[in-house]
Design a protein around this motif. Structure first.
Motif, short mmCIF file in Angstrom:
data_model
loop_
_atom_site.label_atom_id
_atom_site.label_comp_id
_atom_site.label_asym_id
_atom_site.label_seq_id
_atom_site.Cartn_x
_atom_site.Cartn_y
_atom_site.Cartn_z
N SER A 38 5.96 10.03 0.06
CA SER A 38 5.04 8.89 0.08
C SER A 38 5.81 7.66 0.54
O SER A 38 7.02 7.53 0.32
N LEU A 39 5.08 6.78 1.19
CA LEU A 39 5.67 5.59 1.79
C LEU A 39 4.90 4.37 1.32
O LEU A 39 3.67 4.35 1.38
N GLU A 40 5.64 3.38 0.84
CA GLU A 40 5.03 2.13 0.41
C GLU A 40 5.32 1.06 1.45
O GLU A 40 6.48 0.85 1.83
N MET B 234 0.84 -1.17 0.00
CA MET B 234 0.00 0.00 0.00
C MET B 234 0.90 1.25 0.00
O MET B 234 1.87 1.31 0.74
N ARG B 235 0.57 2.20 -0.83
CA ARG B 235 1.31 3.47 -0.91
C ARG B 235 0.46 4.56 -0.27
O ARG B 235 -0.70 4.71 -0.59
N ALA B 236 1.10 5.31 0.64
CA ALA B 236 0.40 6.40 1.32
C ALA B 236 1.19 7.68 1.16
O ALA B 236 2.41 7.70 1.35
N VAL B 237 0.49 8.77 0.81
CA VAL B 237 1.10 10.08 0.77
C VAL B 237 1.06 10.63 2.19
O VAL B 237 0.01 10.63 2.83
N LEU B 238 2.22 11.05 2.70
CA LEU B 238 2.31 11.56 4.06
C LEU B 238 1.91 13.03 4.10
O LEU B 238 2.24 13.80 3.20
N GLU B 239 1.19 13.40 5.13
CA GLU B 239 0.72 14.77 5.29
C GLU B 239 1.88 15.66 5.77
O GLU B 239 2.61 15.28 6.69
N PRO B 240 2.06 16.84 5.16
CA PRO B 240 3.19 17.72 5.52
C PRO B 240 3.31 18.04 7.00
O PRO B 240 4.42 18.10 7.53
N GLN B 241 2.21 18.20 7.70
CA GLN B 241 2.28 18.55 9.11
C GLN B 241 2.85 17.41 9.97
O GLN B 241 3.27 17.65 11.10
N SER B 242 2.89 16.19 9.43
CA SER B 242 3.43 15.06 10.20
C SER B 242 4.75 14.54 9.64
O SER B 242 5.23 13.50 10.09
N TRP B 243 5.35 15.25 8.67
CA TRP B 243 6.59 14.76 8.07
C TRP B 243 7.67 14.51 9.11
O TRP B 243 8.35 13.49 9.07
N SER B 244 7.86 15.41 10.04
CA SER B 244 8.92 15.26 11.03
C SER B 244 8.72 13.99 11.86
O SER B 244 9.63 13.17 11.99
#
Length: 119
Positions: free
Chosen positions: A88-90, A1-11
């Motif tokens: 994004s993270l797979e 599954m590939r998910a795009v990470l939300e900018p506010q939680s990147w850190s």
């Protein structure tokens, strides 16, 4: 599954990603914005993930640094991506397979994990 990470939680997402995958063998690729064969560069193959950091630079641009090291020598390298626009993270079966980092020019850094044990 590939998910795009939300900018506010990147850190926090990258911090957790680094802890989960520390010392896993990697393969690092950079694709130019055209995504054509002539803009496809393999930077390394087999170095271990030593760490990954997220910060905002002096110009207020998001930046990701990937730190890699050799298992057998003291050799190391750092790859930086500035002006990050998308992460994004797979994952498959709860195991991270690859991280994609896209910059503002459309260049894509892809860190894949090579077969090997997870500590």
């Amino acid at each position: 599954m590939r998910a795009v990470l939300e900018p506010q939680s990147w850190s926090s997402d990258l911090s957790a990603f680094g802890r989960r995958n520390k010392m896993r063998p990697t393969r690092l690729e950079v694709l130019g914005s055209t995504r054509e064969f002539d803009s496809d560069f393999w930077i390394e193959d087999g170095l271990l993930l030593a760490g990954i950091d997220f910060e905002v630079d002096q110009a207020n641009r998001p930046q990701v640094e990937i730190m890699l090291q050799s298992a057998s020598t003291k050799a190391h390298m750092t790859h930086s991506v500035t002006d990050v626009k998308r992460l994004s993270l797979e994952t498959a079966s709860g195991i991270d397979g690859c991280l994609e980092i896209e910059d503002s020019e459309g260049n894509l850094t892809i860190m894949r994990f090579e077969p090997g044990e997870i500590d």
